[in-house]
Motif scaffolding. Structure first.
Motif, PDB file in Angstrom:
ATOM      1  N   GLU A   1       0.905  -1.137   0.046  1.00  0.00           N
ATOM      2  CA  GLU A   1      -0.016  -0.069   0.103  1.00  0.00           C
ATOM      3  C   GLU A   1       0.673   1.249   0.146  1.00  0.00           C
ATOM      4  OE1 GLU A   1      -3.101   0.051   2.961  1.00  0.00           O
ATOM      5  OE2 GLU A   1      -3.783  -1.910   2.423  1.00  0.00           O
ATOM      6  N   CYS A   2       2.345   1.192  -0.033  1.00  0.00           N
ATOM      7  CA  CYS A   2       3.091   2.273  -0.084  1.00  0.00           C
ATOM      8  C   CYS A   2       3.153   2.931  -1.393  1.00  0.00           C
ATOM      9  CB  CYS A   2       4.515   2.127   0.489  1.00  0.00           C
ATOM     10  SG  CYS A   2       4.152   1.310   2.356  1.00  0.00           S
TER      11      CYS A   2
ATOM     12  N   GLY B   1       2.100   5.719  -7.423  1.00  0.00           N
ATOM     13  CA  GLY B   1       1.424   6.121  -6.396  1.00  0.00           C
ATOM     14  C   GLY B   1       0.868   5.190  -5.578  1.00  0.00           C
ATOM     15  N   ALA B   2       0.252   5.476  -4.507  1.00  0.00           N
ATOM     16  CA  ALA B   2      -0.231   4.313  -3.474  1.00  0.00           C
ATOM     17  C   ALA B   2      -1.635   4.039  -4.093  1.00  0.00           C
ATOM     18  CB  ALA B   2      -0.653   5.096  -1.937  1.00  0.00           C
ATOM     19  N   PRO B   3      -2.228   2.803  -3.745  1.00  0.00           N
ATOM     20  CA  PRO B   3      -3.500   2.533  -4.305  1.00  0.00           C
ATOM     21  C   PRO B   3      -4.649   3.159  -3.611  1.00  0.00           C
ATOM     22  CG  PRO B   3      -2.475   0.966  -2.926  1.00  0.00           C
ATOM     23  CD  PRO B   3      -1.521   1.702  -3.113  1.00  0.00           C
ATOM     24  N   LYS B   4      -5.573   3.488  -4.275  1.00  0.00           N
ATOM     25  CA  LYS B   4      -6.673   4.484  -3.852  1.00  0.00           C
ATOM     26  C   LYS B   4      -7.924   3.819  -3.449  1.00  0.00           C
ATOM     27  CE  LYS B   4      -3.965   8.019  -5.057  1.00  0.00           C
ATOM     28  NZ  LYS B   4      -3.505   9.023  -3.766  1.00  0.00           N
TER      29      LYS B   4
ATOM     30  N   LYS C   1      -7.811  -2.145  -5.525  1.00  0.00           N
ATOM     31  CA  LYS C   1      -6.226  -1.886  -5.771  1.00  0.00           C
ATOM     32  C   LYS C   1      -5.499  -2.150  -4.631  1.00  0.00           C
ATOM     33  CE  LYS C   1      -6.834   1.456  -9.731  1.00  0.00           C
ATOM     34  NZ  LYS C   1      -6.675   2.807 -10.157  1.00  0.00           N
ATOM     35  N   ARG C   2      -5.774  -1.677  -3.298  1.00  0.00           N
ATOM     36  CA  ARG C   2      -5.126  -2.053  -2.111  1.00  0.00           C
ATOM     37  C   ARG C   2      -5.096  -3.650  -2.028  1.00  0.00           C
ATOM     38  NH1 ARG C   2      -8.172   2.284  -0.009  1.00  0.00           N
ATOM     39  NH2 ARG C   2      -9.285   0.857   1.286  1.00  0.00           N
TER      40      ARG C   2
ATOM     41  N   ARG D   1       9.979   2.389  -1.136  1.00  0.00           N
ATOM     42  CA  ARG D   1       8.645   2.506  -0.617  1.00  0.00           C
ATOM     43  C   ARG D   1       8.545   3.826   0.373  1.00  0.00           C
ATOM     44  NH1 ARG D   1       6.831  -2.078  -2.645  1.00  0.00           N
ATOM     45  NH2 ARG D   1       8.138  -4.001  -2.476  1.00  0.00           N
ATOM     46  N   ARG D   2       7.526   4.408   0.366  1.00  0.00           N
ATOM     47  CA  ARG D   2       7.457   5.544   1.354  1.00  0.00           C
ATOM     48  C   ARG D   2       6.391   5.288   2.238  1.00  0.00           C
ATOM     49  NH1 ARG D   2       4.922  11.557  -0.103  1.00  0.00           N
ATOM     50  NH2 ARG D   2       6.687  12.793   1.114  1.00  0.00           N
TER      51      ARG D   2
END
Length: 391
Positions: free
Chosen positions: A27-28, A41-44, A48-49, A72-73
């Motif tokens: 999810e990062c 981008g992170a899944p919205k 997607k998550r 990863r952030r």
């Protein structure tokens, strides 16, 4: 290229080493550590998550991401995680360097890392020792260059009220004996902090959360705060007397340790005073002063410099055992007696003595020479206790 299964356990989280919140790697968002921009981008949404939890973005084997040194952030603190931090094949160990103010924590980290990098690989058995991300620049700028290049005192660590703790991260690889060519990968996360914030539990919980999750503790005990040692030092080596009426906080090493252990006990949900299994290396800092103790008939073994103290790992083990017995005996005679009670709080305790500089500083705050004494002993003992090193 060996196949790596990208499918992950969708319920597995990792603990961010900066804010210590739980994170789902998939999810990062993925960011470039070079250009500081978002690359994936992170899944919205929930679909997607769910997909990304099972099939997270791979950071290796992707030319574009490797060129950008992508990481990863963390969605909580927005820090970039170490490259392999989320791998199920990588073990993460938090080494907390604790002690009261001015006990020499920063100097010790400078000398310890320098000696670890210089130690022969065949002795410890690692095939790789690599600083991750900004660690190498951080270490060179704030630790190595001031002490070993400038030969000057590292300034005291100022209390930081940033809730994010930023460790030095070193990745080590060890070959695993057996018919298969396997490799064990570990991260050593080494944290430094102002002693004042370690002593105060409310600040430790808010700004130094790594203490609650420590894999091992190296406790630095300043001999210049031990009355039995100070009384037996020549006058020119004793700490300067305080001005009348000055309010100076003098924290003992045992006070620092007890506060940290109380927090760990609370975190583990154990009754007060419970005996832990946490490895604790009780370490006398500034050991170069101890050879000047008045009345010593022979210099202690632990203050002697040795260019190559270990020839193989069995010799290392015997040497560490000898040093522990000698330092314990020294503390019985001169040091703080409460430090001898640490075995009542944990089943794994070692006693050591180090000097990060090997010499006292000159009046201008510089050192004529920097020759560390036995700074690897506490860390090697900790690595043995954690099963990272084997004999």
């Amino acid at each position: 290229m060996q196949f790596q299964n990208p499918v992950r356990n969708p319920f597995r989280t990792v603990q961010c080493p900066f804010c210590f919140e739980d994170v789902y790697p998939g999810e990062c968002a993925v960011w470039s550590s070079i250009n500081k921009r978002e690359m994936v981008g992170a899944p919205k949404n929930i679909w997607k998550r769910s997909y990304r939890r099972v099939m997270p973005v791979r950071l290796t084997g992707n030319r574009k991401l490797v060129h950008e040194q992508a990481r990863r952030r963390c969605p909580h603190c927005l820090e970039l995680l170490p490259l392999y931090f989320d791998s199920s094949k990588v073990e993460n160990f938090i080494i907390a360097i604790v002690g009261a103010g001015a006990s020499g924590k920063s100097h010790y980290i400078a000398a310890m890392i320098n000696e670890l990098q210089a130690l022969r690989q065949d002795l410890i058995g690692y095939t790789e020792l690599k600083a991750d991300g900004p660690t190498e620049e951080e270490y060179n700028k704030n630790y190595y260059e001031p002490l070993f290049v400038g030969q000057r005192e590292i300034p005291l660590t100022n209390p930081s009220f940033d809730p994010i703790s930023r460790p030095l991260v070193y990745r080590m690889a060890f070959p695993v004996p057996g018919p298969e060519a396997a490799t064990r990968i570990v991260h050593l996360l080494i944290y430094d902090a102002a002693g004042e914030q370690i002593v105060q539990q409310d600040q430790a919980v808010r700004y130094r959360r790594y203490l609650l999750h420590a894999s091992a503790i190296i406790l630095l005990a300043d001999p210049q705060k031990m009355d039995g040692i100070v009384r037996n030092l020549p006058y020119h080596l004793r700490p300067a007397p305080q001005q009348p009426g000055a309010q100076v906080r003098v924290d003992k090493a045992i006070t620092v340790l007890n506060n940290v252990l109380e927090l760990i006990t609370q975190m583990m949900g154990l009754p007060p005073g419970s005996r832990l299994t946490l490895p604790i290396a009780v370490t006398l800092s500034k050991s170069d002063l101890l050879k000047s103790i008045q009345g010593l008939t022979n210099q202690p073994y632990f203050v002697r410099r040795q260019q190559a103290p270990y020839t193989h790992r069995t010799a290392l083990l015997h040497d560490l055992h000898f040093v522990q017995r000698e330092v314990y005996s020294f503390l019985q005679t001169y040091g703080d007696q409460p430090l001898l009670s640490v075995p009542e709080r944990t089943s794994r305790v070692g006693y050591f003595a180090i000097s990060a500089t090997g010499h006292d500083k000159q009046p201008d705050g510089t050192y004529q020479k920097v020759e560390p004494i036995r700074c690897l002993d506490p860390l090697l003992w900790v690595l043995l206790q954690l099963g990272i090193l084997t004999v």
